[in-house]
Design a protein around this motif. Structure first.
Motif, PDB file in Angstrom:
ATOM      1  N   SER A  49      37.908  47.837  34.616  1.00 27.40           N
ATOM      2  CA  SER A  49      39.081  47.483  35.410  1.00 27.40           C
ATOM      3  C   SER A  49      38.646  46.927  36.758  1.00 27.40           C
ATOM      4  CB  SER A  49      39.982  48.709  35.621  1.00 27.40           C
ATOM      5  OG  SER A  49      40.372  49.256  34.376  1.00 27.40           O
ATOM      6  N   ASN A  50      39.540  46.152  37.376  1.00 33.95           N
ATOM      7  CA  ASN A  50      39.209  45.560  38.667  1.00 33.95           C
ATOM      8  C   ASN A  50      39.618  46.480  39.807  1.00 33.95           C
ATOM      9  OD1 ASN A  50      42.055  44.917  38.088  1.00 33.95           O
ATOM     10  ND2 ASN A  50      41.959  43.867  40.050  1.00 33.95           N
ATOM     11  N   MET A  51      38.944  46.330  40.945  1.00 25.95           N
ATOM     12  CA  MET A  51      39.223  47.143  42.127  1.00 25.95           C
ATOM     13  C   MET A  51      40.120  46.428  43.132  1.00 25.95           C
ATOM     14  SD  MET A  51      37.706  50.085  41.805  1.00 25.95           S
ATOM     15  CE  MET A  51      37.552  50.667  43.485  1.00 25.95           C
ATOM     16  N   VAL A  52      40.187  45.112  43.060  1.00 23.29           N
ATOM     17  CA  VAL A  52      40.974  44.348  44.041  1.00 23.29           C
ATOM     18  C   VAL A  52      41.926  43.424  43.301  1.00 23.29           C
ATOM     19  CG1 VAL A  52      39.169  44.436  45.789  1.00 23.29           C
ATOM     20  CG2 VAL A  52      39.173  42.560  44.171  1.00 23.29           C
ATOM     21  N   PRO A  53      43.114  43.210  43.846  1.00 27.70           N
ATOM     22  CA  PRO A  53      44.056  42.277  43.210  1.00 27.70           C
ATOM     23  C   PRO A  53      43.634  40.830  43.450  1.00 27.70           C
ATOM     24  CG  PRO A  53      44.973  43.105  45.258  1.00 27.70           C
ATOM     25  CD  PRO A  53      43.674  43.840  45.060  1.00 27.70           C
ATOM     26  N   ASP A 204      32.346  42.711  47.012  1.00 26.48           N
ATOM     27  CA  ASP A 204      31.421  43.157  45.959  1.00 26.48           C
ATOM     28  C   ASP A 204      32.183  43.635  44.730  1.00 26.48           C
ATOM     29  OD1 ASP A 204      29.351  42.573  47.672  1.00 26.48           O
ATOM     30  OD2 ASP A 204      29.096  44.642  48.367  1.00 26.48           O
ATOM     31  N   ASP A 205      33.295  44.345  44.959  1.00 27.03           N
ATOM     32  CA  ASP A 205      34.080  44.855  43.837  1.00 27.03           C
ATOM     33  C   ASP A 205      34.837  43.755  43.111  1.00 27.03           C
ATOM     34  OD1 ASP A 205      33.279  47.453  44.249  1.00 27.03           O
ATOM     35  OD2 ASP A 205      34.970  47.957  45.554  1.00 27.03           O
ATOM     36  N   SER A 206      34.896  42.568  43.672  1.00 28.59           N
ATOM     37  CA  SER A 206      35.562  41.474  42.964  1.00 28.59           C
ATOM     38  C   SER A 206      34.741  40.986  41.777  1.00 28.59           C
ATOM     39  CB  SER A 206      35.831  40.308  43.933  1.00 28.59           C
ATOM     40  OG  SER A 206      34.614  39.726  44.385  1.00 28.59           O
ATOM     41  N   TYR A 207      33.467  41.406  41.704  1.00 26.75           N
ATOM     42  CA  TYR A 207      32.635  41.117  40.525  1.00 26.75           C
ATOM     43  C   TYR A 207      32.673  42.326  39.601  1.00 26.75           C
ATOM     44  CZ  TYR A 207      30.751  37.022  42.902  1.00 26.75           C
ATOM     45  OH  TYR A 207      30.619  35.806  43.534  1.00 26.75           O
ATOM     46  N   LEU A 208      33.100  42.131  38.360  1.00 21.98           N
ATOM     47  CA  LEU A 208      33.188  43.216  37.396  1.00 21.98           C
ATOM     48  C   LEU A 208      31.835  43.373  36.705  1.00 21.98           C
ATOM     49  CD1 LEU A 208      36.154  42.537  38.017  1.00 21.98           C
ATOM     50  CD2 LEU A 208      36.685  43.081  35.658  1.00 21.98           C
ATOM     51  N   ILE A 209      31.293  44.586  36.755  1.00 23.20           N
ATOM     52  CA  ILE A 209      29.944  44.871  36.276  1.00 23.20           C
ATOM     53  C   ILE A 209      30.010  45.768  35.045  1.00 23.20           C
ATOM     54  CG2 ILE A 209      27.678  45.772  36.926  1.00 23.20           C
ATOM     55  CD1 ILE A 209      28.577  43.311  38.499  1.00 23.20           C
ATOM     56  N   ALA A 210      29.140  45.503  34.066  1.00 25.79           N
ATOM     57  CA  ALA A 210      29.080  46.326  32.857  1.00 25.79           C
ATOM     58  C   ALA A 210      28.587  47.729  33.205  1.00 25.79           C
ATOM     59  CB  ALA A 210      28.150  45.689  31.826  1.00 25.79           C
ATOM     60  N   PRO A 211      29.316  48.782  32.810  1.00 26.75           N
ATOM     61  CA  PRO A 211      28.901  50.145  33.143  1.00 26.75           C
ATOM     62  C   PRO A 211      27.800  50.686  32.244  1.00 26.75           C
ATOM     63  CG  PRO A 211      30.937  50.197  31.895  1.00 26.75           C
ATOM     64  CD  PRO A 211      30.607  48.741  32.110  1.00 26.75           C
ATOM     65  N   SER A 231      43.977  47.129  36.940  1.00 23.64           N
ATOM     66  CA  SER A 231      44.340  46.527  35.652  1.00 23.64           C
ATOM     67  C   SER A 231      43.114  46.428  34.742  1.00 23.64           C
ATOM     68  CB  SER A 231      44.924  45.132  35.866  1.00 23.64           C
ATOM     69  OG  SER A 231      46.088  45.185  36.664  1.00 23.64           O
ATOM     70  N   PRO A 232      43.238  46.842  33.453  1.00 24.65           N
ATOM     71  CA  PRO A 232      42.096  46.712  32.532  1.00 24.65           C
ATOM     72  C   PRO A 232      41.812  45.247  32.224  1.00 24.65           C
ATOM     73  CG  PRO A 232      44.058  47.436  31.358  1.00 24.65           C
ATOM     74  CD  PRO A 232      44.412  47.449  32.817  1.00 24.65           C
ATOM     75  N   VAL A 233      40.566  44.888  32.248  1.00 24.63           N
ATOM     76  CA  VAL A 233      40.160  43.502  32.001  1.00 24.63           C
ATOM     77  C   VAL A 233      39.517  43.353  30.626  1.00 24.63           C
ATOM     78  CG1 VAL A 233      38.684  41.618  32.814  1.00 24.63           C
ATOM     79  CG2 VAL A 233      39.880  43.059  34.451  1.00 24.63           C
ATOM     80  N   MET A 234      38.670  44.304  30.258  1.00 25.88           N
ATOM     81  CA  MET A 234      38.022  44.252  28.944  1.00 25.88           C
ATOM     82  C   MET A 234      37.525  45.634  28.565  1.00 25.88           C
ATOM     83  SD  MET A 234      34.489  42.209  29.867  1.00 25.88           S
ATOM     84  CE  MET A 234      35.404  40.862  30.636  1.00 25.88           C
ATOM     85  N   SER A 235      37.160  45.796  27.273  1.00 28.16           N
ATOM     86  CA  SER A 235      36.626  47.054  26.768  1.00 28.16           C
ATOM     87  C   SER A 235      35.212  46.837  26.257  1.00 28.16           C
ATOM     88  CB  SER A 235      37.493  47.609  25.634  1.00 28.16           C
ATOM     89  OG  SER A 235      38.752  48.009  26.120  1.00 28.16           O
ATOM     90  N   ILE A 236      34.359  47.843  26.495  1.00 28.75           N
ATOM     91  CA  ILE A 236      32.969  47.795  26.040  1.00 28.75           C
ATOM     92  C   ILE A 236      32.676  49.067  25.260  1.00 28.75           C
ATOM     93  CG2 ILE A 236      30.545  47.775  26.759  1.00 28.75           C
ATOM     94  CD1 ILE A 236      31.318  46.134  29.132  1.00 28.75           C
ATOM     95  N   LEU A 237      32.095  48.917  24.077  1.00 31.05           N
ATOM     96  CA  LEU A 237      31.680  50.053  23.263  1.00 31.05           C
ATOM     97  C   LEU A 237      30.218  50.360  23.513  1.00 31.05           C
ATOM     98  CD1 LEU A 237      33.345  49.608  19.752  1.00 31.05           C
ATOM     99  CD2 LEU A 237      33.785  51.398  21.424  1.00 31.05           C
TER     100      LEU A 237
END
Length: 326
Positions: A49-53, A204-211, A231-237
């Motif tokens: 999910s993103n941290m900033v709108p 920095d939080d505007s870049y979504l990083i793989a956890p 807001s959720p942007v994508m899902s990673i398994l």
């Protein structure tokens, strides 16, 4: 005679067949076929999910891509945050200039000017001193009035006060700003730097990083979409964190204990079995798992959720695959 013999043989064969069938039914009744316990493979899923709108202006991956922890997945642009960074940077520059001014003290020209004023005041004191001494001598002789003497005395004392004040002004200019002024200017720099750091964290939080290492299974947005905070942007398994879920009736739990090793067969991967460990045996919700059997003279049977974790990685295993508990 032949017909009678044939009839006897046929009857005997029928009797033998009936005996065999009864025997097989009896064997099945005594040793019923073992029930198959089936389940499903699962894996840990992370919602990115993103941290900033802002607007989605870049998506660097596609569904099905394998990513590593720390990879950049997408970028969210925000004009408001860019504007705040400009304001914070400008405020920090202004505060830094004030701090340098406080630390640097007065200019050389200002120090020299204060010195000249002091020298002028000293000269004036000398002039008024001489006038005072002359008028005082005349006053003592009765030549001048007491009013004249008081006026000259007041002028002389005023000149001395002006000279003392000019000296202090010179010393202040020479010494520079007060310690309090320097500390106050430094505090302004710290506050402005904190504002810059805060806005930088948003950038920095505007870049979504793989956890984690894993597979991108679903992307919920597209380029240009406006999204809000969280807001959720994508899902990673996380493909390295797999397990199996089985729904097991309690009358089949006799050989299943937490911590014990079991064998799991995955039909999609062939007939091989894989070692796994029972990690959890938990009762499922009663409204969905009770099976009424009292009409047969038995008791109600409850189902349990059994979580089984492979003891080593299984190549080719994907969530959703059918699994059979051996």
């Amino acid at each position: 005679m032949k017909d009678t013999t044939k009839s006897m043989v046929a009857g005997f064969a029928a009797v033998i067949g009936a005996v065999v069938i009864v025997a097989l039914v009896g064997l099945l009744a005594i040793h019923p076929q073992k029930e198959m316990i089936m389940g499903e493979a699962d894996a840990t899923e992370y919602r990115v999910s993103n941290m900033v709108p802002g607007h989605i202006d870049q998506i660097f991956v596609e569904e099905g891509d394998l990513v590593r922890a720390g990879d950049t997945l997408a970028h969210v642009s925000s004009r408001q945050i860019d504007a705040k960074m400009m304001q914070a940077t400008a405020a920090r520059s202004a505060a830094s200039a004030q701090s340098r001014k406080a630390k640097g003290g007065a200019r050389d020209q200002q120090v020299q000017m204060a010195y000249q004023v002091w020298q002028k005041a000293q000269a004036a004191v000398e002039v008024y001193r001489k006038s005072y001494e002359r008028v005082k001598g005349l006053y003592e002789k009765g030549v001048v009035s007491a009013q004249k003497y008081d006026e000259v005395d007041a002028q002389y004392k005023a000149a001395q006060a002006d000279c003392a004040a000019a000296e202090q002004q010179y010393l202040m200019a020479k010494e520079g700003a007060q310690r309090e002024d320097i500390d106050a200017a430094a505090a302004l720099v710290g506050r402005a730097s904190g504002a810059v750091a805060e806005v930088q964290s948003y950038l920095d939080d505007s870049y979504l990083i793989a956890p984690c290492d894993g597979e991108v299974v679903e992307i919920y947005v597209k380029m240009g979409d406006l999204i809000g905070t969280g807001s959720p942007v994508m899902s990673i398994l996380d493909m390295s964190d797999n397990w199996f879920n089985f729904s097991v009736r309690e009358d089949l739990l006799s050989d299943i204990r937490t911590g014990e090793e079991v064998q799991v067969e995955i039909p999609a991967l062939g007939k091989d079995t894989y070692p796994a460990e029972v990690r959890r045996v938990q009762a499922m919700a009663s409204y969905a798992t009770w099976r009424a059997t009292k009409t047969n003279g038995q008791y109600d049977v409850k189902s349990f959720d059994v979580k089984v974790v492979p003891t080593k990685p299984i190549k080719g295993l994907h969530p959703g695959m059918t699994a059979i508990l051996k």
